[in-house]
Scaffold this active site. Sequence first.
Site: not given
Length: 487
Positions: A179, A300, A306, A313
Amino acid sequence: MSSSQKSNHSPSAGSANSGSSPQKTKAWSGVFTEGTDRRVELFTESISIDRRLYAVDIRGSIAHAQMLWDVGVLSENEFHQIKEGLLEIRRQIEENRFSFNIEFEDIHMHIEHALIEMIGDVGRKLHTARSRNDQVVTDLRLWIREAIDRIDRRLVDLQAAFIGRCDDDFDVILPGYTHMQRAQPVIAPHIWLAYCEKFDRDRQRLANCRSRVNVLGLGAAALAGTSIPIDRTKTAEYLGFEQIAANSLDVSSDRDFVLETAFCLTEIAIHLSTLAEEWILWSTSEFNFIRLPQAFCTGSSIMPQKMNPDVLELIRGKTARIVGNLQTLLVLTKSLPLAYNRDLQEDKPPIFDSFDTIETVLMLAAPLVEGTALNRESIADKLDRGYLDATILMESLIMKGIPQRTAHEIVGRLVRLAMEREIPLVKLPLKEFHEIYEGFDYNVFSILGAANAVAAMKSYGSTAPNQVRTQINNWKKKLDQVYRELR
Ligand code: ARG
């Protein structure tokens, strides 16, 4: 309309008479008195998609022609002319000397047309005892069979990437989650092997599916078979098919093998998206378990600090396409009547896309797995959070004869106490243990802590270091064997 205009791919929606091809270019020209509307040609063509079937189409045609020679329908000389012509066409395609033109609709027509142009009337004999309906299925089966083997190889490389980390990472203990909540500690290679198991089932699924892909359809002709005395066992032998489809009507409508393959690829994508999701989380400052290789991250344009896990992804994101392709195929084949229907031409874009996507994803996944570093200190720092040792403490009580439900309650109360004080169980004084259950003694401290909890594991398949060691050894042997066979 001039032939130069015909090579323009944009459909003109204007007048009804937007041009039509001269009949002589069509294989079906006999019965037609009117040419094909240019817009129809643009709408029905599949050459833009199926040209990648050229090599298997030629392979299938050579096998078919050889069988026709075996049964005396073609002479030896005719077979050789056809074979040489087809091989020359293959060279032309591979050297970009072949011109594709949507007038010829699909790859089958292109190659046959070019063959006839090259060798004349003998070329007009190739399409004896076959139809594009059984031809396209044969091509697709040959193509998928090869593509499955490529994917299989990449799955092995990915497994090897995980196995390659196991020794170095052996002593790293990580929190295991259920979970998404801290649950019990596990050693890093136990996690790596979990992925190896998944990819192993993916390989088994592909191998099993391959046996149903590896079936000869050719010889079913349009739908009913043929009166020409062909020998399908020969064709099957030349093309390396293990079985011969036994019902001609079934052959051209059967796309089970495409759907099944698409599902196998979907399952691989889903497994990879689990990996991607976990590692994206692990790479956050909040988790800080891993450092992804910089070559696999992007920055970024506005936030200078970043380093984004874009590859992971996209691995997660591309799963959507693969799931979508499966869905497309399911809907495409739903309610189709028997034998060939042109709808089936739409099977190629999704299955090609699934293969292309999964192949690229697998190609990136292996080096990503190899190049990612575990942030050992950061992991160790936070290992005493989340009461990862509660379950093992409960099990130690069970082994003293305490019923599981009672042991669960005792440990639950201890955890509550420790939580109130914001300390791990191991920091509670023995006195407190005694207050909740008298049977505790100093041994309790040799059970507590993530390392002790892991060491106490015993069951087959558990994260017990000796169990994991055995599994790693099994995997190493297995992969050595697989690589030897693949070579
Ligand atoms: N391009 C077609 C396909 O991909 C080949 C078969 C066409 N057969 C036909 N009778 N129109 O399905």
